[in-house]
Design a protein around this motif. Structure first.
Motif, PDB file in Angstrom:
ATOM      1  N   VAL A  47       0.921  -1.267   0.016  1.00  0.00           N
ATOM      2  CA  VAL A  47      -0.122  -0.114  -0.084  1.00  0.00           C
ATOM      3  C   VAL A  47       0.967   1.321  -0.008  1.00  0.00           C
ATOM      4  O   VAL A  47       1.807   1.275   0.731  1.00  0.00           O
ATOM      5  N   GLY A  48       0.734   2.086  -0.793  1.00  0.00           N
ATOM      6  CA  GLY A  48       1.318   3.372  -1.052  1.00  0.00           C
ATOM      7  C   GLY A  48       1.151   4.105   0.080  1.00  0.00           C
ATOM      8  O   GLY A  48       0.015   4.593   0.607  1.00  0.00           O
ATOM      9  N   THR A  49       2.345   4.585   0.930  1.00  0.00           N
ATOM     10  CA  THR A  49       1.985   5.580   2.268  1.00  0.00           C
ATOM     11  C   THR A  49       3.279   6.307   2.230  1.00  0.00           C
ATOM     12  O   THR A  49       4.240   6.468   1.157  1.00  0.00           O
ATOM     13  N   TRP A  50       3.414   7.127   3.283  1.00  0.00           N
ATOM     14  CA  TRP A  50       4.374   8.245   3.503  1.00  0.00           C
ATOM     15  C   TRP A  50       4.823   8.486   4.842  1.00  0.00           C
ATOM     16  O   TRP A  50       3.978   8.023   5.803  1.00  0.00           O
ATOM     17  N   VAL A  51       5.772   9.407   5.142  1.00  0.00           N
ATOM     18  CA  VAL A  51       5.828   9.784   6.373  1.00  0.00           C
ATOM     19  C   VAL A  51       6.049  11.354   6.270  1.00  0.00           C
ATOM     20  O   VAL A  51       6.291  12.039   5.276  1.00  0.00           O
ATOM     21  N   ASP A  52       5.776  12.089   7.445  1.00  0.00           N
ATOM     22  CA  ASP A  52       5.522  13.526   7.559  1.00  0.00           C
ATOM     23  C   ASP A  52       6.965  14.255   7.726  1.00  0.00           C
ATOM     24  O   ASP A  52       7.246  15.371   7.411  1.00  0.00           O
ATOM     25  N   GLY A  53       8.306  13.484   8.234  1.00  0.00           N
ATOM     26  CA  GLY A  53       9.503  13.612   8.238  1.00  0.00           C
ATOM     27  C   GLY A  53      10.222  12.624   8.625  1.00  0.00           C
ATOM     28  O   GLY A  53      10.169  11.627   8.027  1.00  0.00           O
ATOM     29  N   PHE A  54      11.560  12.717   8.851  1.00  0.00           N
ATOM     30  CA  PHE A  54      12.562  11.762   8.868  1.00  0.00           C
ATOM     31  C   PHE A  54      11.972  10.674   9.940  1.00  0.00           C
ATOM     32  O   PHE A  54      11.612  10.884  11.165  1.00  0.00           O
ATOM     33  N   ARG A  55      11.922   9.371   9.544  1.00  0.00           N
ATOM     34  CA  ARG A  55      11.834   8.405  10.563  1.00  0.00           C
ATOM     35  C   ARG A  55      12.382   7.295  10.184  1.00  0.00           C
ATOM     36  O   ARG A  55      12.951   6.932   9.161  1.00  0.00           O
ATOM     37  N   PRO A  56      12.928   6.596  11.247  1.00  0.00           N
ATOM     38  CA  PRO A  56      13.793   5.378  11.189  1.00  0.00           C
ATOM     39  C   PRO A  56      13.103   4.159  10.681  1.00  0.00           C
ATOM     40  O   PRO A  56      12.013   3.971  11.001  1.00  0.00           O
ATOM     41  N   LEU A  57      13.760   3.252   9.984  1.00  0.00           N
ATOM     42  CA  LEU A  57      13.046   1.862   9.473  1.00  0.00           C
ATOM     43  C   LEU A  57      14.168   0.954  10.313  1.00  0.00           C
ATOM     44  O   LEU A  57      15.305   0.861  10.186  1.00  0.00           O
ATOM     45  N   TYR A  58      13.437   0.113  11.049  1.00  0.00           N
ATOM     46  CA  TYR A  58      14.274  -0.857  12.040  1.00  0.00           C
ATOM     47  C   TYR A  58      14.314  -2.314  11.371  1.00  0.00           C
ATOM     48  O   TYR A  58      13.374  -2.818  10.704  1.00  0.00           O
ATOM     49  N   GLN A  59      15.372  -3.014  11.195  1.00  0.00           N
ATOM     50  CA  GLN A  59      15.666  -4.203  10.585  1.00  0.00           C
ATOM     51  C   GLN A  59      14.831  -5.374  11.171  1.00  0.00           C
ATOM     52  O   GLN A  59      14.682  -6.480  10.797  1.00  0.00           O
ATOM     53  N   CYS A  60      14.376  -5.150  12.490  1.00  0.00           N
ATOM     54  CA  CYS A  60      13.426  -6.013  13.158  1.00  0.00           C
ATOM     55  C   CYS A  60      12.370  -5.150  13.884  1.00  0.00           C
ATOM     56  O   CYS A  60      12.738  -4.023  14.118  1.00  0.00           O
ATOM     57  N   PRO A  61      11.264  -5.818  14.443  1.00  0.00           N
ATOM     58  CA  PRO A  61      10.331  -4.941  15.200  1.00  0.00           C
ATOM     59  C   PRO A  61      10.579  -4.420  16.543  1.00  0.00           C
ATOM     60  O   PRO A  61      10.072  -4.753  17.454  1.00  0.00           O
ATOM     61  N   ALA A  62      11.722  -3.802  16.505  1.00  0.00           N
ATOM     62  CA  ALA A  62      12.248  -3.230  17.831  1.00  0.00           C
ATOM     63  C   ALA A  62      12.987  -2.038  17.608  1.00  0.00           C
ATOM     64  O   ALA A  62      13.876  -2.122  16.697  1.00  0.00           O
ATOM     65  N   SER A  63      13.005  -0.991  18.614  1.00  0.00           N
ATOM     66  CA  SER A  63      13.635   0.113  18.402  1.00  0.00           C
ATOM     67  C   SER A  63      15.375  -0.048  18.353  1.00  0.00           C
ATOM     68  O   SER A  63      16.062   0.773  18.099  1.00  0.00           O
ATOM     69  N   GLY A  64      15.713  -1.246  18.850  1.00  0.00           N
ATOM     70  CA  GLY A  64      17.547  -1.411  19.031  1.00  0.00           C
ATOM     71  C   GLY A  64      17.698  -1.884  17.844  1.00  0.00           C
ATOM     72  O   GLY A  64      18.964  -2.390  17.845  1.00  0.00           O
ATOM     73  N   GLY A  95      17.479   1.852   8.746  1.00  0.00           N
ATOM     74  CA  GLY A  95      17.267   2.395   7.704  1.00  0.00           C
ATOM     75  C   GLY A  95      16.699   3.723   7.872  1.00  0.00           C
ATOM     76  O   GLY A  95      16.244   4.288   8.889  1.00  0.00           O
ATOM     77  N   GLN A  96      16.354   4.385   6.626  1.00  0.00           N
ATOM     78  CA  GLN A  96      15.920   5.671   6.752  1.00  0.00           C
ATOM     79  C   GLN A  96      14.746   6.100   5.775  1.00  0.00           C
ATOM     80  O   GLN A  96      14.423   5.529   4.648  1.00  0.00           O
ATOM     81  N   ALA A  97      13.860   6.953   6.272  1.00  0.00           N
ATOM     82  CA  ALA A  97      12.579   7.273   5.338  1.00  0.00           C
ATOM     83  C   ALA A  97      12.255   8.699   5.614  1.00  0.00           C
ATOM     84  O   ALA A  97      12.571   9.076   6.858  1.00  0.00           O
ATOM     85  N   TYR A  98      12.249   9.535   4.714  1.00  0.00           N
ATOM     86  CA  TYR A  98      11.858  10.820   4.545  1.00  0.00           C
ATOM     87  C   TYR A  98      10.762  11.473   4.074  1.00  0.00           C
ATOM     88  O   TYR A  98      10.160  10.530   3.264  1.00  0.00           O
ATOM     89  N   GLN A  99      10.181  12.455   4.309  1.00  0.00           N
ATOM     90  CA  GLN A  99       9.182  13.169   3.691  1.00  0.00           C
ATOM     91  C   GLN A  99       9.424  12.987   2.313  1.00  0.00           C
ATOM     92  O   GLN A  99      10.302  13.686   1.633  1.00  0.00           O
ATOM     93  N   GLY A 100       8.416  12.854   1.512  1.00  0.00           N
ATOM     94  CA  GLY A 100       8.389  12.614   0.166  1.00  0.00           C
ATOM     95  C   GLY A 100       8.552  11.492  -0.430  1.00  0.00           C
ATOM     96  O   GLY A 100       8.685  11.374  -1.592  1.00  0.00           O
ATOM     97  N   ASN A 101       9.576  10.529   0.308  1.00  0.00           N
ATOM     98  CA  ASN A 101       9.729   9.318  -0.198  1.00  0.00           C
ATOM     99  C   ASN A 101       8.652   8.457  -0.503  1.00  0.00           C
ATOM    100  O   ASN A 101       7.643   8.404   0.196  1.00  0.00           O
ATOM    101  N   ASP A 102       8.782   7.496  -1.659  1.00  0.00           N
ATOM    102  CA  ASP A 102       7.786   6.550  -2.022  1.00  0.00           C
ATOM    103  C   ASP A 102       7.740   5.422  -1.276  1.00  0.00           C
ATOM    104  O   ASP A 102       8.708   4.510  -1.593  1.00  0.00           O
ATOM    105  N   LEU A 103       6.949   5.062  -0.294  1.00  0.00           N
ATOM    106  CA  LEU A 103       7.146   3.837   0.596  1.00  0.00           C
ATOM    107  C   LEU A 103       5.832   2.963   0.511  1.00  0.00           C
ATOM    108  O   LEU A 103       4.905   3.346   0.117  1.00  0.00           O
ATOM    109  N   ALA A 104       6.188   1.769   0.316  1.00  0.00           N
ATOM    110  CA  ALA A 104       5.125   0.546   0.229  1.00  0.00           C
ATOM    111  C   ALA A 104       5.024  -0.162   1.454  1.00  0.00           C
ATOM    112  O   ALA A 104       6.283  -0.680   2.083  1.00  0.00           O
ATOM    113  N   ASP A 105       3.877  -0.119   2.100  1.00  0.00           N
ATOM    114  CA  ASP A 105       3.593  -0.912   3.299  1.00  0.00           C
ATOM    115  C   ASP A 105       2.914  -2.093   2.918  1.00  0.00           C
ATOM    116  O   ASP A 105       1.878  -2.186   2.355  1.00  0.00           O
ATOM    117  N   VAL A 106       3.828  -3.148   3.494  1.00  0.00           N
ATOM    118  CA  VAL A 106       3.231  -4.323   2.922  1.00  0.00           C
ATOM    119  C   VAL A 106       2.622  -5.269   4.036  1.00  0.00           C
ATOM    120  O   VAL A 106       1.652  -6.318   3.820  1.00  0.00           O
TER     121      VAL A 106
END
Length: 215
Positions: free
Chosen positions: A70-87, A91-102
């Protein structure tokens, strides 16, 4: 998973498949006919098995313009984690990036950033205001697969990106693929340890059921 450092958009790890009746004509023809019939029977016995193995282990769907998720976005810089935990690795996602939410998993969404090739989990609440969200459960996303030898899962389709782990016997879902035939990577989610990212098809360790689409 261990900490990482990042240089631009490239992530770097710090540590870390009837014998039909024949008309009689001559002895020579009968003999040749028997040979050809034997060859045909052998081919019929071998070909389907080989084709089935190839299709089941590494089948790719034709390229499409739509892509996955599903095409989605973020409103500013957001981290992308390689596992579902903040530790986990980031990776990186920025405002305006084309994100695919699976898919979604316990408050986390798994996304692919087409702008820089980074993948990862993002807190569902960190997606943009009013941004679409996937309702696909991550536990059933992709095509069931695994590896025939231990391999590395990269957070972007490059050998220099953050490293996750895939071990023999792990339940690994193959989601989609990127890159040309000569340098193809498959985005996966390892259900055994929660690590996500890309596995290169060059070593040939990864296999999966069915056919996966392009990312």
């Amino acid at each position: 998973m261990r900490g990482i450092s990042m240089l631009g958009d490239r992530l770097l790890s710090v540590v870390a498949p009837n014998t039909g009746a024949h008309t009689r004509s001559s002895g020579a023809l009968s003999f040749l006919g028997a040979i050809f019939a034997a060859i045909a029977l052998c081919a019929a016995a071998i070909s389907p098995t080989a084709a089935a193995t190839s299709t089941a282990s590494r089948s790719l769907s034709p390229t499409s313009a739509q892509g996955i998720g599903v095409g989605t976005w973020v409103d500013g810089f957001r981290p992308l984690y390689q596992c579902p935990a903040s530790g986990c690795n980031q990776g990186q996602a920025y405002q305006g990036n084309d994100l695919a939410d699976v898919c979604t998993l316990q408050g986390w969404d798994l996304v692919y950033n087409r702008a820089n090739g980074h993948t990862g989990f993002i807190a569902r609440s960190n997606l943009g205001n009013g941004a679409p969200r996937s309702n696909q459960d991550c536990n059933s996303v992709g095509h069931k697969g695994g590896v025939i030898a231990n391999d590395v899962i990269r957070q972007c389709p490059s050998a220099g990106c953050n490293a996750g782990q895939a071990f023999v016997g792990n339940d690994i879902a193959a989601i989609c693929y990127v890159g040309p035939a000569s340098a193809r990577w498959v985005w996966v989610l390892n259900h055994a340890n929660g690590h996500e990212g890309f596995i290169s098809l060059t070593p040939g360790t990864l296999f999966w059921e069915g056919s996966i689409p392009p990312c």
